[in-house]
Enzyme design. Structure first.
Site, PDB file in Angstrom:
ATOM      1  N   ASP A   1      64.808 -23.160 -79.436  1.00  0.00           N
ATOM      2  CA  ASP A   1      63.741 -23.849 -78.387  1.00  0.00           C
ATOM      3  C   ASP A   1      62.692 -22.703 -78.001  1.00  0.00           C
ATOM      4  O   ASP A   1      61.515 -23.173 -77.967  1.00  0.00           O
ATOM      5  CB  ASP A   1      64.135 -24.325 -77.349  1.00  0.00           C
ATOM      6  CG  ASP A   1      65.176 -23.591 -76.444  1.00  0.00           C
ATOM      7  OD1 ASP A   1      65.395 -22.138 -77.069  1.00  0.00           O
ATOM      8  OD2 ASP A   1      66.003 -24.029 -75.662  1.00  0.00           O
TER       9      ASP A   1
ATOM     10  N   ASP B   1      69.898 -16.987 -68.199  1.00  0.00           N
ATOM     11  CA  ASP B   1      71.310 -17.989 -68.467  1.00  0.00           C
ATOM     12  C   ASP B   1      72.499 -17.323 -68.706  1.00  0.00           C
ATOM     13  O   ASP B   1      73.602 -17.829 -68.261  1.00  0.00           O
ATOM     14  CB  ASP B   1      70.863 -18.491 -69.898  1.00  0.00           C
ATOM     15  CG  ASP B   1      69.568 -19.516 -69.886  1.00  0.00           C
ATOM     16  OD1 ASP B   1      69.247 -20.059 -68.446  1.00  0.00           O
ATOM     17  OD2 ASP B   1      68.750 -19.760 -70.720  1.00  0.00           O
TER      18      ASP B   1
END
Length: 769
Positions: free
Chosen positions: A66, A472
């Site tokens: 992404d 993350d």
């Protein structure tokens, strides 16, 4: 890269820009001091949105991400090779890959649809890249619309498809109401398909920039012959009422496919050409990280019949997930696999059928709550950090296989090989068919060379390890740059570490601040400390209402700390000691950016809204100093104080188009002077002084002499030497950048979604790490 405009007479759209292929001859500009750059090994760490195996050559595969570009599998080395590190800072959105397709007849041909955002954040339109050498070099055709490689629905697809009988013909499904597009010359030029009867707008969200639009195109190879156009095609649209369209004339005209299931969104479409079955996996949201219902269907091309074959149908009380990752075994017709769109608890699920979906088995099942029986063994010894600092507490077991399984492919040359976006990024197996005989499927991470972490901060304390603040996955301590760490930061665990600092004169003292939802872990703090160089951590207290880490700074002697939590309006606070208590600071706006003087332990600095602030009493009170001439907003502003030089500060700002430069203060922030040897600046860091020098070496992401790149200065910014080249631009200015205080010439920096790099002058060699 130089831009030239081309116009094909047959096109009904404005001119599409064609960028020269970024081959060494086309774009490499010799660096003044060539550096060798290598990734600091983590292994994965990001979201892989698609996996595509070549049907023309065994052991050839591609992965799209992404925000971290695209990779090619190197079977000889067992590693992934990054293919988009040439992307320059003016086209950073190309690091978001929205679709990939590979020629089934020519193993050297591959295409990628690139563009990161459709919501106005990306300044450029999307583009289609085409390569004749498996992605080593590319030609680039700009599109008249944006693509969303990092938008909602990025796990759907593949929206880019090449005709299996004629690889001059490609189709591209566009997002946000831009319909279906076709190329008849191998991807060089594109035109909208007028015969496609829908714009692709989701009727429930008309005009939304989040709308994925036309999300996949599938050819039926049984309806064509070599050199001619395949006649039968299917397209999936993010439309709950008309989710699947079909063409029987090579893609000229299209119509909704009769009887197609309604109510859900078609995430994936895969064709079994032997049995003439179209499979689709559906979910109730675009995904990839939300959704609660869905189904799997198959369409019989010969009869037109649709059959729901969901392993757990949407009507079941046990269905709290949709379906996304979908694949068939091209060597064993009738074998199909599907993964859950999102299943947070206790884990994702992969289902397998060997009878075209009539019956299914699952990769794990319940065995009397909370126990589960597993059909797999997951060996993470190569990337041990993927436990995320957790221990197994049934029914949740670590490592998890993955919660959002949107990419899953069986190797078309090997029924035993399967890859999916699980574990640290990609996981796979080489004995998949053991599943069918009651055996155990051996899963391993397949992430060597694939580095996709978002790096928000880097420090290299003198004599210590490299410490990173990551999105993350929290962050790592790297003693060995060429080995994945054993664990992420724990005690406490942050989902994202926003800020990290060390005490310059006592470098074993480190502080970090990060994010997680306080409601999930009310006993944990958003600030943590280490007194052994990041090997172990403990947490301090915190003010009420904190969920976001913000910015934190350590005094040069480690005696005190100043913290600006990231929650809007949370005041800046200071603490003597390791956060046992915090007191509000005065004279400084909430959410300011903080740094400490690297010599005087009582001096701290802050920046907010164009104004610089200084504290000389350990962060208790701040006074505004410079109020004019610096960047007007906080976005893109970074500043650092120089080790060993009291009151010496360098500040970069890219917050506005008119104020985008480099400033220096030598009087502890009382005044700043713009550095005129660079035109623009995005980041700066300091490393060991050059031989014969007594001032740290500067490393900076700047535009100097009309060229943007990573530069080094050994004379306090009077002159600059470029150290990267046009094949190593990594998609954008580094969010994080620092030199090594112990080794002259070494620099650490981040790529755009490409993890951490370290670079050394080529003549120094990279064996010593």
């Amino acid at each position: 890269m130089t831009r030239r405009q081309v116009m094909a007479a047959a096109l009904s759209i404005p001119a599409i820009g064609l960028l020269p292929a970024p081959s060494a001859a086309a774009v490499t500009a010799a660096a003044s001091d060539p550096y060798a750059f290598r990734n600091v090994r983590i292994g994965g760490g990001g979201f892989v949105t698609g996996i595509v195996f070549s049907e023309a050559r065994k052991d050839l595969a591609y992965a799209r991400t992404d925000v971290g570009g695209m990779y090619r599998w190197n079977a000889a080395t067992g590693t992934w090779k990054p293919l988009l590190d040439w992307v320059d800072w003016d086209h950073w959105g190309y690091m978001g890959v929205a679709g990939v397709t590979a020629s089934p007849s020519d193993a050297n041909k591959v295409w990628a649809a690139v563009g990161m955002y459709t919501n106005g954040v990306d300044p450029n339109n999307g583009a289609v890249l085409r390569s004749h050498d498996q992605g080593d070099t590319w030609e680039v055709t700009e599109l008249p619309f944006t693509l969303g490689g990092n938008m909602s629905g990025r796990g759907m697809g593949e929206r880019l498809a090449v005709d299996p009988h004629n690889d001059d013909i490609l189709f591209l499904g566009a997002p946000a109401g831009n319909g279906l597009w076709r190329s008849a010359d191998g991807g060089a030029n594109w035109s909208r398909v007028d015969g496609f009867p829908t714009s692709g707008d989701d009727p429930q969200t008309p005009g939304s920039t989040e709308d994925p639009g036309v999300v996949w195109v599938v050819f039926d190879p049984g309806t064509g012959r070599a050199g001619s156009a395949t006649q039968s095609l299917y397209a999936g649209v993010a439309d709950r009422d008309r989710p699947v369209y079909r063409s029987t004339d090579g893609g000229t005209t299209w119509a909704p496919l009769a009887g197609a299931p309604t109510g859900y969104l078609p995430h994936k479409g895969v064709l079994d050409p032997v049995n003439h079955l179209l499979y689709i996996a559906t979910s109730d949201t675009y995904g990839p990280f939300d959704g609660g219902k869905g189904d799997v269907w198959k369409h019989h091309a010969a009869t037109g019949a649709w059959t729901r074959i969901s392993p757990v149908p949407s009507t079941s009380d046990d269905n709290n997930f949709g379906y996304s990752g979908l694949t068939v075994d091209r060597r064993r017709p009738g074998t199909v696999m599907v993964g859950t769109q999102v299943s947070w608890w206790p884990d994702g699920i992969i289902f397998r059928s060997t009878d075209s979906g009539a019956t299914w088995t699952r990769i794990w099942d319940w065995d009397g709550y909370p126990d589960r029986t597993l059909r797999y063994d997951f060996d993470i010894s190569a990337t041990p950090w993927v436990t995320m600092g957790m221990e197994s507490e049934p029914p949740v077991l670590v490592p998890r296989i993955g919660q959002a399984i949107s990419a899953m492919e069986i190797d078309p040359f090997d029924s035993d090989r399967m890859l999916f976006n699980g574990g640290p990024g990609i996981a796979g197996t080489r004995n998949l068919t053991a599943w069918d005989t009651g055996g155990t499927v051996d899963l391993v991470p397949v992430v060597e060379g694939l580095e996709e972490t978002a790096v928000l901060g880097l420090i290299k304390p003198p004599g210590g390890a490299l410490i990173s603040a990551l999105g993350d996955v929290g962050g790592f301590r790297h003693e060995n740059l060429d080995a994945p760490p054993e664990t992420i930061f724990t005690s406490p665990v942050f989902t994202t570490t926003r800020s990290i600092d060390y005490a310059e004169r006592k470098p074993e003292v480190i502080v970090r601040a990060g994010d997680f939802h306080d409601s999930d872990r009310p006993g944990d703090s958003h600030v943590a400390f280490s007194t052994d160089g990041g090997a172990t951590w403990f947490q301090g207290t915190e003010p009420g209402g904190v969920n976001l880490g913000g910015s934190v700074a350590a005094a040069s002697d480690g005696s005190r700390f100043v913290w600006a939590p990231g929650d809007s309006g949370q005041p800046v606070v200071h603490s003597a000691g390791h956060g046992t208590s915090w007191s509000p600071s005065t004279g400084v706006p909430a959410n300011a950016i903080l740094a400490s003087d690297r010599v005087d332990p009582m001096t701290f600095y802050a920046f907010s809204g164009g104004t610089f602030h200084v504290s000389t009493d350990g962060g208790a009170t701040f006074t505004a100093t410079v109020t004019d001439g610096l960047p007007a907003t906080d976005w893109g502003v970074r500043f650092k104080a120089v080790p060993g030089h009291q009151g010496d500060i360098w500040l970069v700002g890219s917050a506005t188009w008119t104020t985008h430069g480099l400033w220096r203060s030598t009087d502890a922030g009382t005044t700043f002077t713009r550095v005129t040897t660079v035109e623009q600046a995005d980041n700066i860091g300091f490393g060991k002084a050059a031989p014969g020098r007594d001032y740290p070496t500067l490393y900076a992401a700047v535009k100097a002499g009309g060229v943007r790149g990573v530069f080094r200065s050994e004379d306090t910014g009077r002159s600059w030497t470029r150290i990267n080249d046009d094949l190593h631009r990594f998609g954008g200015p580094p969010e994080s950048l620092t030199g090594d205080p112990d080794r002259y010439g070494r620099v650490y920096l981040s790529g755009y979604g490409r993890g951490i790099f370290y670079g050394d002058p080529s003549g120094y060699g990279t064996a010593e790490r």
